[in-house]
Structures are given as structure tokens and as C-alpha cells.
Write an enzyme that holds these catalytic residues in place. Structure first.
Site, short mmCIF file in Angstrom:
data_model
loop_
_atom_site.label_atom_id
_atom_site.label_comp_id
_atom_site.label_asym_id
_atom_site.label_seq_id
_atom_site.Cartn_x
_atom_site.Cartn_y
_atom_site.Cartn_z
NE ARG A 56 22.44 4.48 38.11
CZ ARG A 56 22.15 5.21 39.21
NH1 ARG A 56 22.09 6.53 39.15
NH2 ARG A 56 21.97 4.62 40.36
CB SER A 86 22.95 -3.09 36.21
OG SER A 86 23.28 -3.16 37.57
CD GLU A 135 21.99 0.94 34.08
OE1 GLU A 135 21.04 0.41 34.68
OE2 GLU A 135 22.93 1.50 34.65
C1 LIG Z 1 31.08 -4.28 37.48
C2 LIG Z 1 30.38 -2.99 37.16
C3 LIG Z 1 29.65 -2.33 38.14
C4 LIG Z 1 28.96 -1.13 37.87
N1 LIG Z 1 28.27 -0.51 38.86
C5 LIG Z 1 27.64 0.66 38.62
C6 LIG Z 1 26.94 1.34 39.66
O1 LIG Z 1 26.89 0.90 40.81
N2 LIG Z 1 26.31 2.50 39.36
C7 LIG Z 1 26.34 3.04 38.09
O2 LIG Z 1 25.74 4.12 37.90
N3 LIG Z 1 27.01 2.42 37.10
C8 LIG Z 1 27.64 1.25 37.32
N4 LIG Z 1 28.30 0.60 36.31
C9 LIG Z 1 28.26 1.17 34.95
C10 LIG Z 1 29.48 2.04 34.62
O3 LIG Z 1 30.46 1.92 35.62
C11 LIG Z 1 29.09 3.53 34.51
O4 LIG Z 1 28.08 3.69 33.54
C12 LIG Z 1 30.31 4.40 34.15
O5 LIG Z 1 29.99 5.74 34.24
C13 LIG Z 1 30.83 4.12 32.76
O6 LIG Z 1 32.09 4.76 32.65
P1 LIG Z 1 33.02 4.51 31.42
O7 LIG Z 1 34.14 5.48 31.50
O8 LIG Z 1 33.39 3.10 31.34
O9 LIG Z 1 32.06 4.93 30.23
P2 LIG Z 1 31.78 4.15 28.87
O10 LIG Z 1 31.07 2.87 29.17
O11 LIG Z 1 33.00 4.10 28.05
O12 LIG Z 1 30.75 5.17 28.19
C14 LIG Z 1 29.45 5.35 28.71
C15 LIG Z 1 28.76 6.47 27.91
O13 LIG Z 1 29.40 7.70 28.20
C16 LIG Z 1 29.94 8.28 27.01
N5 LIG Z 1 31.21 8.90 27.40
C17 LIG Z 1 32.23 8.33 28.08
N6 LIG Z 1 33.18 9.25 28.36
C18 LIG Z 1 32.75 10.41 27.84
C19 LIG Z 1 33.29 11.73 27.77
N7 LIG Z 1 34.48 12.06 28.32
N8 LIG Z 1 32.59 12.68 27.13
C20 LIG Z 1 31.40 12.40 26.55
N9 LIG Z 1 30.83 11.17 26.58
C21 LIG Z 1 31.51 10.20 27.22
C22 LIG Z 1 30.08 7.15 26.02
O14 LIG Z 1 30.01 7.61 24.68
C23 LIG Z 1 28.87 6.30 26.39
O15 LIG Z 1 27.71 6.83 25.81
C24 LIG Z 1 29.01 -0.58 36.57
C25 LIG Z 1 29.76 -1.23 35.57
C26 LIG Z 1 30.45 -2.42 35.87
C27 LIG Z 1 31.26 -3.09 34.79
#
Ligand SMILES: Cc1cc2nc3c(=O)[nH]c(=O)nc-3n(C[C@H](O)[C@H](O)[C@H](O)COP(=O)(O)OP(=O)(O)OC[C@H]3O[C@@H](n4cnc5c(N)ncnc54)[C@H](O)[C@@H]3O)c2cc1C
Length: 328
Positions: free
Chosen positions: A155, A222, A324
Site C-alpha cells: 500500500r 480499512s 491507513e
Molecule cells: C469501502 C472502501 C473499500 C476499500 N477497499 C480497498 C481495498 O480493497 N484495497 C485498497 O488498496 N484500498 C481500498 N480502499 C482505499 C481506497 O480505495 C484506495 O486507497 C484508493 O486508491 C484511494 O483512491 P482515491 O482516488 O479516493 O484517493 P484519495 O483518497 O483521494 O487519495 C489517496 C492518496 O493519494 C494521493 N493522490 C490521489 N490522487 C493523486 C494523483 N492523481 N496524483 C498524486 N497523488 C494523488 C492523495 O494526495 C492521497 O495521499 C477502500 C476504500 C473504501 C472507502
């Protein structure tokens, strides 16, 4: 590009926390990206973020436009960083590109999938990422990183460890034109998996039977990382709690000793938190690792419950849980 002052971040986080940003900048594919003065933060769908207060700076969001280009070799897809990851999985399968199916229904964007090296059901984003393109928001420098240069870990990646100056604009995936089921997550062998669409459906169903659906209950998935402990700590806990799930030795720590990854969900459940609420935040009844919004919660309430759980786990097991989710 669309810039709004004093904008609500409610549509930009899956926990459903209503804070405001001094400036919100939404970038479209093809926009010239300006250099920014700090403070700023990049937000994808905000599905791994908890906002605890108004943000006194610029929030940068890539529009969630579907934008996929098939590269001339016919095996690689260059994808806009703001595209929703699950839409990419759907697009890839519909167009005969395989390898992303086990990442079905993970919330979030393509750019964040690279930042976080998202993973589930025996697959990780790093398995298929070929290159990552970035723009440094401070210097304006554009770079392309190879898979190795991304320094993917559990991660994590170089983008997570950096100061967050680099905006990921495009990710190129190397996929296969032949479907070979990845059944390394054992439960998948008993579920329909003959076609990639079937395994996608099996994974999607399994995921939402255990997790709150974002459109029904806000959460960040998580909330805590699974703690990694030394052998002595693992043996002490296993002796005191024989029903604790077995952990297998992982690669040795820097001291050369084996380490063990414990189940944070089991610890929180065993401490009696599953299904409990504090203020307007609860611990999901089917998965103690997930904190969720009971309706209108604030980031401070999320923080308060997280701290209460951390304190209790430290007292009961001598283990420190770390979030996390990214607390902003
Ligand atoms: C119900 C649920 C289930 C989930 N299940 C999983 C799972 O099974 N496995 C897993 O790994 N994760 C899981 N997650 C966590 C989440 O989906 C991941 O971490 C996902 O990658 C976050 O994407 P986001 O676009 O929402 O990023 P954000 O939450 O908006 O950002 C996450 C990080 O990435 C950075 N970021 C975002 N976009 C960019 C970009 N374009 N360039 C540079 N930095 C950037 C942000 O600054 C931040 O530091 C889950 C979340 C939820 C709500």
C-alpha cells in the site's frame, strides 16, 4: 480547468465530511497545469482520506473523465489519473484486456491506485503498472517513472513517501489479451471465475457483503493498517489468545529477525469494538477495521473514535495501531 474559492469538499471524500477548501482546482485532461504555492493537497475521490478541518490552501482534483488510450503495441493502456479505477477495470474487460479484474470495485481513481499500490483478492496495482507520468506542482517538472522507479511496496510507493508535490496525470498499464484467472485468494476457487466478467462479479459481490457501500454509508475502507510485529510479540499474543488468526513469518526486518503481520480487525473485534458507536461514527458490524459515518459526522469525531480504539488496543494487547487512512 475550473477553480472555485471557498468550496465544499463534501463531493470529494467518501466519508462524507463537510469541510471547505480555500481553493478547489479541478483539472481536465489536456489542461496546462500551473505551478502552485503551498499549501496544496491532491485529492482523488477522497476514499482514503479523512478531513478533520477546513483546508486553508488549494485542493487539486483531476476530473473523473474516462480517458483511455490503447498504445501501439496493443498491450498497454495509457489512462488519465482522474479516471475512476473501477470504470477502467470495466472498460478493460469489455475491450479484451485482462489483469485488472481482481481489483474490481476498489473505490478511488487511477492516479491514487498508483500512489497507494491498491490491492485486494491476490492482486496489486503494481502487478500491471508499466509507467507513471507526473507533474511536480511546485517546479512544473514532468517525469515518467518506470515500474521499478515507483518503488512499490505494501500500500505504498515513492509517491506516498514524497511530500506530495507530484501530481500523477497518467498511468500506463501492461495487460494481457488472454484471460488467466488469478485464484491466489483461496475463496475465489469456489466462486464463478470461468470468465473475467464472472470473477469481477464474484469479487464485487464478496466485497460489498463485508464493507459499507459508499453510497449508503460514508467510510474510508480499512481505517487501520495491519500491525507488523516481531516474533517475540507474536508468540506472546498467540499464547495469551490461542484463537488469534495464525500469521506466517514475513521477510526479515532490518535486524534480520522474522516479522509477523497481525489482523488489526481481529484485535479491534476482540477488544469489543465491532458494532459500537461513538458520536456519529461507528465500527462496521461486519468488519471491525472499518469506521463509518452514521450521518453528518465530523473529522474530529472520526479522530476521537480512532484514538479511543488505539488507546484500548495498546492497553489490552500492547500493540500500536496506525491509521491507513490519511488524516488531513
Ligand atoms: C469501502 C472502501 C473499500 C476499500 N477497499 C480497498 C481495498 O480493497 N484495497 C485498497 O488498496 N484500498 C481500498 N480502499 C482505499 C481506497 O480505495 C484506495 O486507497 C484508493 O486508491 C484511494 O483512491 P482515491 O482516488 O479516493 O484517493 P484519495 O483518497 O483521494 O487519495 C489517496 C492518496 O493519494 C494521493 N493522490 C490521489 N490522487 C493523486 C494523483 N492523481 N496524483 C498524486 N497523488 C494523488 C492523495 O494526495 C492521497 O495521499 C477502500 C476504500 C473504501 C472507502
Amino acid at each position: 480547468m475550473n477553480i472555485t474559492n471557498n468550496a465544499t469538499l463534501l463531493p470529494h471524500n467518501t466519508f462524507g465530511i463537510d469541510v471547505r477548501a480555500a481553493k478547489l482546482m479541478i483539472v481536465e485532461p489536456g489542461d496546462a497545469i500551473p505551478r502552485l504555492d503551498e499549501p496544496f493537497v491532491v485529492v482523488g475521490e477522497g476514499s482514503d482520506m479523512v478531513f478533520t478541518r477546513d483546508y486553508n490552501g488549494t485542493v487539486v482534483v483531476l476530473s473523473h473523465t474516462d480517458c483511455v488510450e490503447v498504445m501501439p503495441d496493443g498491450l498497454r493502456l495509457k489512462v488519465w489519473g482522474g479516471m475512476v479505477m473501477d470504470k477502467l477495470v470495466e472498460w478493460s474487460l469489455a475491450n479484451g484486456f485482462f489483469g485488472l479484474e481482481n481489483l474490481s470495485a476498489i473505490p478511488g481513481t487511477v492516479g491514487a491506485a498508483a500512489v497507494q499500490n491498491v490491492g485486494a483478492y491476490g492482486a496489486e496495482a503494481k502487478d500491471t503498472i508499466d509507467t507513471v507520468e507526473t507533474v511536480d506542482l511546485v517546479t512544473g517538472e514532468c517525469r515518467t517513472y518506470s515500474n521499478t522507479e515507483c518503488r512499490f511496496g505494501y500500500r505504498s510507493s515513492r509517491f506516498k513517501q514524497s511530500e506530495g508535490h507530484e501530481l500523477i496525470t497518467y498511468v500506463t498499464f501492461r495487460l494481457s489479451r488472454t484471460y488467466t484467472p488469478n485464484l491466489s485468494y483461496k475463496a475465489l476457487t469456489d466462486l464463478p471465475h470461468e470468465t473475467a466478467m464472472q470473477i469481477r462479479q464474484s469479487i464485487t459481490d464478496m466485497r460489498w457483503s463485508k464493507l459499507p457501500r459508499p453510497e449508503e454509508h460514508g467510510s474510508a475502507g480499512s481505517f487501520f493498517k495491519n500491525p507488523v510485529v516481531d516474533e517475540e510479540t507474536y508468540c506472546r499474543l498467540k499464547k495469551a489468545h490461542p484463537d488469534m488468526p495464525d500469521a506466517h513469518p514475513m521477510s526479515a526486518s532490518s535486524s534480520g529477525q522474522p516479522t509477523y503481520k497481525l489482523s488489526a480487525g481481529w484485535l479491534i473485534d476482540r477488544a469489543g469494538w465491532k458494532g459500537r458507536n461513538m458520536g456519529r461514527v461507528g465500527v462496521w458490524h461486519q468488519n471491525a477495521l472499518v469506521l463509518y459515518n452514521l450521518g453528518g459526522c465530523t473529522g474530529s469525531e472520526v479522530n476521537a473514535l480512532a484514538v479511543a480504539i488505539q488507546t484500548d488496543i495498546r492497553q489490552k494487547f500492547g500493540i500500536t495501531l496506525t491509521p491507513e487512512a490519511i488524516i488531513v
